[in-house]
Design a protein around this motif. Structure first.
Motif, PDB file in Angstrom:
ATOM      1  N   SER A  83      31.509  50.732  36.150  1.00  0.00           N
ATOM      2  CA  SER A  83      31.099  51.399  37.392  1.00  0.00           C
ATOM      3  C   SER A  83      30.290  52.651  37.091  1.00  0.00           C
ATOM      4  O   SER A  83      30.647  53.433  36.207  1.00  0.00           O
ATOM      5  CB  SER A  83      32.333  51.798  38.207  1.00  0.00           C
ATOM      6  OG  SER A  83      32.736  50.726  39.024  1.00  0.00           O
ATOM      7  N   THR A  97      32.841  42.316  40.838  1.00  0.00           N
ATOM      8  CA  THR A  97      32.107  42.695  42.040  1.00  0.00           C
ATOM      9  C   THR A  97      30.605  42.742  41.777  1.00  0.00           C
ATOM     10  O   THR A  97      29.804  42.320  42.609  1.00  0.00           O
ATOM     11  CB  THR A  97      32.633  44.057  42.549  1.00  0.00           C
ATOM     12  OG1 THR A  97      34.053  43.944  42.727  1.00  0.00           O
ATOM     13  CG2 THR A  97      31.987  44.449  43.849  1.00  0.00           C
ATOM     14  N   LEU A 120      35.498  44.892  55.002  1.00  0.00           N
ATOM     15  CA  LEU A 120      36.232  45.232  53.781  1.00  0.00           C
ATOM     16  C   LEU A 120      37.134  44.052  53.456  1.00  0.00           C
ATOM     17  O   LEU A 120      37.898  43.598  54.312  1.00  0.00           O
ATOM     18  CB  LEU A 120      37.070  46.496  53.991  1.00  0.00           C
ATOM     19  CG  LEU A 120      36.247  47.787  54.048  1.00  0.00           C
ATOM     20  CD1 LEU A 120      36.918  48.825  54.904  1.00  0.00           C
ATOM     21  CD2 LEU A 120      36.010  48.324  52.640  1.00  0.00           C
ATOM     22  N   ALA A 137      35.369  42.585  45.000  1.00  0.00           N
ATOM     23  CA  ALA A 137      35.332  43.248  46.309  1.00  0.00           C
ATOM     24  C   ALA A 137      34.338  42.441  47.143  1.00  0.00           C
ATOM     25  O   ALA A 137      33.130  42.587  46.984  1.00  0.00           O
ATOM     26  CB  ALA A 137      34.893  44.700  46.171  1.00  0.00           C
ATOM     27  N   SER A 144      40.971  44.430  50.942  1.00  0.00           N
ATOM     28  CA  SER A 144      39.898  45.239  50.342  1.00  0.00           C
ATOM     29  C   SER A 144      39.791  44.895  48.861  1.00  0.00           C
ATOM     30  O   SER A 144      40.700  44.258  48.288  1.00  0.00           O
ATOM     31  CB  SER A 144      40.186  46.737  50.488  1.00  0.00           C
ATOM     32  OG  SER A 144      41.250  47.114  49.639  1.00  0.00           O
ATOM     33  N   GLY A 145      38.716  45.341  48.241  1.00  0.00           N
ATOM     34  CA  GLY A 145      38.572  45.142  46.797  1.00  0.00           C
ATOM     35  C   GLY A 145      39.662  45.890  46.042  1.00  0.00           C
ATOM     36  O   GLY A 145      40.239  45.376  45.075  1.00  0.00           O
ATOM     37  N   LEU A 146      39.948  47.107  46.498  1.00  0.00           N
ATOM     38  CA  LEU A 146      40.981  47.886  45.809  1.00  0.00           C
ATOM     39  C   LEU A 146      42.352  47.216  45.953  1.00  0.00           C
ATOM     40  O   LEU A 146      43.154  47.217  45.010  1.00  0.00           O
ATOM     41  CB  LEU A 146      40.997  49.320  46.367  1.00  0.00           C
ATOM     42  CG  LEU A 146      41.927  50.298  45.672  1.00  0.00           C
ATOM     43  CD1 LEU A 146      41.683  50.359  44.167  1.00  0.00           C
ATOM     44  CD2 LEU A 146      41.804  51.688  46.281  1.00  0.00           C
ATOM     45  N   GLU A 201      35.372  45.149  33.194  1.00  0.00           N
ATOM     46  CA  GLU A 201      34.385  45.354  34.246  1.00  0.00           C
ATOM     47  C   GLU A 201      33.013  45.223  33.580  1.00  0.00           C
ATOM     48  O   GLU A 201      32.802  45.776  32.493  1.00  0.00           O
ATOM     49  CB  GLU A 201      34.558  46.750  34.848  1.00  0.00           C
ATOM     50  CG  GLU A 201      34.206  46.804  36.318  1.00  0.00           C
ATOM     51  CD  GLU A 201      34.507  48.162  36.939  1.00  0.00           C
ATOM     52  OE1 GLU A 201      35.663  48.613  36.859  1.00  0.00           O
ATOM     53  OE2 GLU A 201      33.572  48.758  37.482  1.00  0.00           O
ATOM     54  N   THR A 214      33.709  42.935  49.956  1.00  0.00           N
ATOM     55  CA  THR A 214      33.055  44.004  50.706  1.00  0.00           C
ATOM     56  C   THR A 214      31.574  44.126  50.334  1.00  0.00           C
ATOM     57  O   THR A 214      30.761  44.499  51.181  1.00  0.00           O
ATOM     58  CB  THR A 214      33.766  45.337  50.337  1.00  0.00           C
ATOM     59  OG1 THR A 214      35.165  45.186  50.523  1.00  0.00           O
ATOM     60  CG2 THR A 214      33.236  46.498  51.131  1.00  0.00           C
ATOM     61  N   LYS A 215      31.244  43.811  49.078  1.00  0.00           N
ATOM     62  CA  LYS A 215      29.868  44.048  48.594  1.00  0.00           C
ATOM     63  C   LYS A 215      29.010  42.816  48.850  1.00  0.00           C
ATOM     64  O   LYS A 215      28.603  42.574  49.962  1.00  0.00           O
ATOM     65  CB  LYS A 215      29.887  44.446  47.119  1.00  0.00           C
ATOM     66  CG  LYS A 215      30.972  45.420  46.732  1.00  0.00           C
ATOM     67  CD  LYS A 215      30.804  46.779  47.348  1.00  0.00           C
ATOM     68  CE  LYS A 215      31.920  47.688  46.864  1.00  0.00           C
ATOM     69  NZ  LYS A 215      32.163  48.841  47.664  1.00  0.00           N
ATOM     70  N   ASP A 258      37.003  42.663  37.038  1.00  0.00           N
ATOM     71  CA  ASP A 258      36.445  43.089  38.328  1.00  0.00           C
ATOM     72  C   ASP A 258      35.002  42.571  38.334  1.00  0.00           C
ATOM     73  O   ASP A 258      34.128  43.122  37.666  1.00  0.00           O
ATOM     74  CB  ASP A 258      36.491  44.619  38.443  1.00  0.00           C
ATOM     75  CG  ASP A 258      35.978  45.103  39.793  1.00  0.00           C
ATOM     76  OD1 ASP A 258      35.144  44.400  40.403  1.00  0.00           O
ATOM     77  OD2 ASP A 258      36.385  46.190  40.229  1.00  0.00           O
ATOM     78  N   TYR A 282      36.083  51.270  37.638  1.00  0.00           N
ATOM     79  CA  TYR A 282      35.961  51.746  39.033  1.00  0.00           C
ATOM     80  C   TYR A 282      37.030  52.831  39.256  1.00  0.00           C
ATOM     81  O   TYR A 282      38.231  52.577  39.053  1.00  0.00           O
ATOM     82  CB  TYR A 282      36.154  50.553  39.969  1.00  0.00           C
ATOM     83  CG  TYR A 282      36.217  50.890  41.430  1.00  0.00           C
ATOM     84  CD1 TYR A 282      35.158  51.541  42.060  1.00  0.00           C
ATOM     85  CD2 TYR A 282      37.329  50.553  42.194  1.00  0.00           C
ATOM     86  CE1 TYR A 282      35.219  51.848  43.417  1.00  0.00           C
ATOM     87  CE2 TYR A 282      37.390  50.846  43.549  1.00  0.00           C
ATOM     88  CZ  TYR A 282      36.329  51.501  44.147  1.00  0.00           C
ATOM     89  OH  TYR A 282      36.385  51.805  45.482  1.00  0.00           O
ATOM     90  N   TRP A 315      27.822  49.306  48.120  1.00  0.00           N
ATOM     91  CA  TRP A 315      26.554  48.741  47.708  1.00  0.00           C
ATOM     92  C   TRP A 315      26.472  47.292  48.155  1.00  0.00           C
ATOM     93  O   TRP A 315      27.432  46.743  48.669  1.00  0.00           O
ATOM     94  CB  TRP A 315      26.317  48.834  46.197  1.00  0.00           C
ATOM     95  CG  TRP A 315      27.516  48.718  45.298  1.00  0.00           C
ATOM     96  CD1 TRP A 315      28.484  49.663  45.122  1.00  0.00           C
ATOM     97  CD2 TRP A 315      27.870  47.629  44.437  1.00  0.00           C
ATOM     98  NE1 TRP A 315      29.415  49.235  44.204  1.00  0.00           N
ATOM     99  CE2 TRP A 315      29.059  47.996  43.761  1.00  0.00           C
ATOM    100  CE3 TRP A 315      27.298  46.393  44.150  1.00  0.00           C
ATOM    101  CZ2 TRP A 315      29.684  47.170  42.845  1.00  0.00           C
ATOM    102  CZ3 TRP A 315      27.926  45.577  43.217  1.00  0.00           C
ATOM    103  CH2 TRP A 315      29.105  45.965  42.582  1.00  0.00           C
TER     104      TRP A 315
HETATM  105  C1  LIG Z   1      33.415  47.710  41.075  1.00  0.00           C
HETATM  106  C2  LIG Z   1      34.213  47.874  42.334  1.00  0.00           C
HETATM  107  N1  LIG Z   1      35.413  47.293  42.415  1.00  0.00           N
HETATM  108  C3  LIG Z   1      36.180  47.415  43.509  1.00  0.00           C
HETATM  109  C4  LIG Z   1      35.746  48.132  44.592  1.00  0.00           C
HETATM  110  C5  LIG Z   1      36.672  48.301  45.775  1.00  0.00           C
HETATM  111  O1  LIG Z   1      36.241  47.603  46.874  1.00  0.00           O
HETATM  112  P1  LIG Z   1      36.722  48.043  48.350  1.00  0.00           P
HETATM  113  O2  LIG Z   1      35.804  49.139  48.773  1.00  0.00           O
HETATM  114  O3  LIG Z   1      36.591  46.792  49.143  1.00  0.00           O
HETATM  115  O4  LIG Z   1      38.130  48.490  48.231  1.00  0.00           O
HETATM  116  C6  LIG Z   1      34.499  48.741  44.554  1.00  0.00           C
HETATM  117  C7  LIG Z   1      34.013  49.539  45.724  1.00  0.00           C
HETATM  118  O5  LIG Z   1      33.098  50.336  45.625  1.00  0.00           O
HETATM  119  C8  LIG Z   1      33.710  48.619  43.390  1.00  0.00           C
HETATM  120  O6  LIG Z   1      32.504  49.227  43.298  1.00  0.00           O
END
Ligand SMILES: Cc1ncc(COP(=O)(O)O)c(C=O)c1O
Length: 396
Positions: A156, A183, A215, A203, A83-85, A152, A205-206, A181, A109, A337
């Protein structure tokens, strides 16, 4: 000797057809990887991808995705995580030890801050928040225990775009590693390594997934020693990704620039329309004049993600804002998103950034964030127009 069906199904004689050379990547899934000999078992090193050793450390599918994400970001090595996190956590755990300090932007974030507050703190790692719009103040904050600076761009939810080169210069002058970050930029809006940043996470994921159905996270470097540290921590934590998920991202990557541009175009059209509405006090979209950090965005970026926030005027009640959000039909309510479906979330700024009086002027009022999907712009605009009437009265 005939074998039981169960055995036959496992020891199936299938081999990929010779000469099958297609651009699409095969989906390889395995926990065990079979070694042909003791010599092969002893000579393959998972860290340097000198061969396949165990599913957790990579398959042809995940190696291919790593190479493509590294290329997308302009880096040389990539590590994939679930995952991004998890990508944020991997960077923190690889680079920080008890007694160290990490600096986070005050618009980071949210879960990255919670990770620092709850998990890093238990390991004796402290964190402080800095104002990403004040590079001089950041330079003054860096101390002897500061090891890592998170960046970032934009932040966020509140979307301030920082002066990345100035923040990086402040960190470099004190020997502090920088991690971005990325993303929002997704490797499309700007090339982070060109700005001197050491580590770029995303991430996936986006935007790279783009389907709202995967994810995944990535950590990219240009520095072999840094990559090896990340890779060791990755191995110790067991953060592998699944072949099917990697394949979904591989399948979406070719359309990433097109999707990014389309969502940018629709996002700017809707942001401009909303900014002209009497209910909106402030637009938070870095590509617009008057949005915090617009000059930095202009100096750094060639595009923007289809993601923006607006501040509804303080004269409205939270209930009116909620009624507006509830009335939206095409914009679905939910986190994340960059997928095909447009999304909306009302945020509680008091919980995130303190009470109104303590917040900067651009954050007075009620914040609602929009993530623009791939629907037609005029339909999304009509949806916003009807919901404004429901929430705030007046006419569309
Ligand atoms: C800026 C940013 N970094 C990291 C993440 C984390 O990604 P993940 O949902 O894959 O854990 C998000 C998720 O919303 C995000 O908006």
């Amino acid at each position: 000797m005939s074998r039981d069906l169960a055995t036959e199904l496992i020891h199936h004689a299938y081999a990929p057809p010779p000469g099958f050379d297609a651009p699409q990547v095969g989906v390889h899934k395995a926990s065990t990887v079979i070694f042909p000999s003791v010599a092969a078992l002893r000579s393959r090193d998972w860290r340097y991808k000198s061969g396949y050793t165990y599913g957790l450390h990579g398959t042809p599918t995940t190696f291919t995705l790593e190479e493509r994400i590294a290329a997308l970001e302009g880096g040389t090595q990539c590590t994939l995580v679930p995952s991004g996190l998890a990508a944020v956590a991997l960077v923190d755990q690889a680079l920080l030890a008890a007694g160290d300090e990490v600096l986070l932007p005050d618009n980071v974030y949210g879960p990255s801050r919670e990770l620092a507050r709850h998990e890093l703190a238990r390991w004796g790692i402290t964190h402080r928040l800095y104002d990403p719009m004040d590079a001089a103040a950041l330079a003054a904050m860096i101390g002897p225990r500061t090891r890592l600076l998170w960046l970032e761009a934009p932040g966020s939810v509140t979307m301030e775009f920082p002066d990345l080169p100035a923040l990086v210069a402040a960190a470099r002058a004190r020997g502090v590693t920088t991690a971005l970050d990325n993303t929002w930029g997704a490797g499309v809006a700007f090339q982070a390594f060109e700005l001197g940043i050491d580590i770029v996470m995303q991430a996936l994921t986006k935007f790279p997934s783009g389907g709202g159905d995967v994810l995944m996270g990535s950590v990219v470097t240009r520095d072999a020693a840094l990559h090896e540290r990340l890779k060791l921590t990755h191995m110790h934590l067991g953060l592998g990704v699944a072949g099917n998920d990697a394949e979904l991202v591989l399948r979406s990557l070719p359309s990433l620039p097109l999707r990014y541009a389309a969502q940018d175009r629709t996002g700017r059209q809707l942001a401009a329309w909303l900014a002209a509405r009497p209910e909106v006090r402030q637009l938070l979209h870095p590509a617009f004049e008057g949005s915090p950090g617009h000059a930095h965005w202009r100096a750094t970026c060639s595009a923007a993600a289809g993601l923006f926030s607006v501040m509804f005027d303080e004269r409205y009640s939270a209930l009116q804002v909620d009624a507006f959000v509830d009335a939206l039909e095409l914009f679905k309510m939910g986190y994340s998103w960059a997928g095909p479906v447009s999304l909306v979330v009302p945020y509680d700024l008091a919980a995130m950034r303190g009470e109104a009086a303590a917040r900067p002027a651009h954050l007075r009022g009620h914040l609602v964030r929009f993530s623009v999907g791939l629907e037609a712009a005029q339909d999304l605009q009509a949806d916003l127009a009807q919901a404004l009437v429901v929430g705030f009265g007046g006419t569309a």
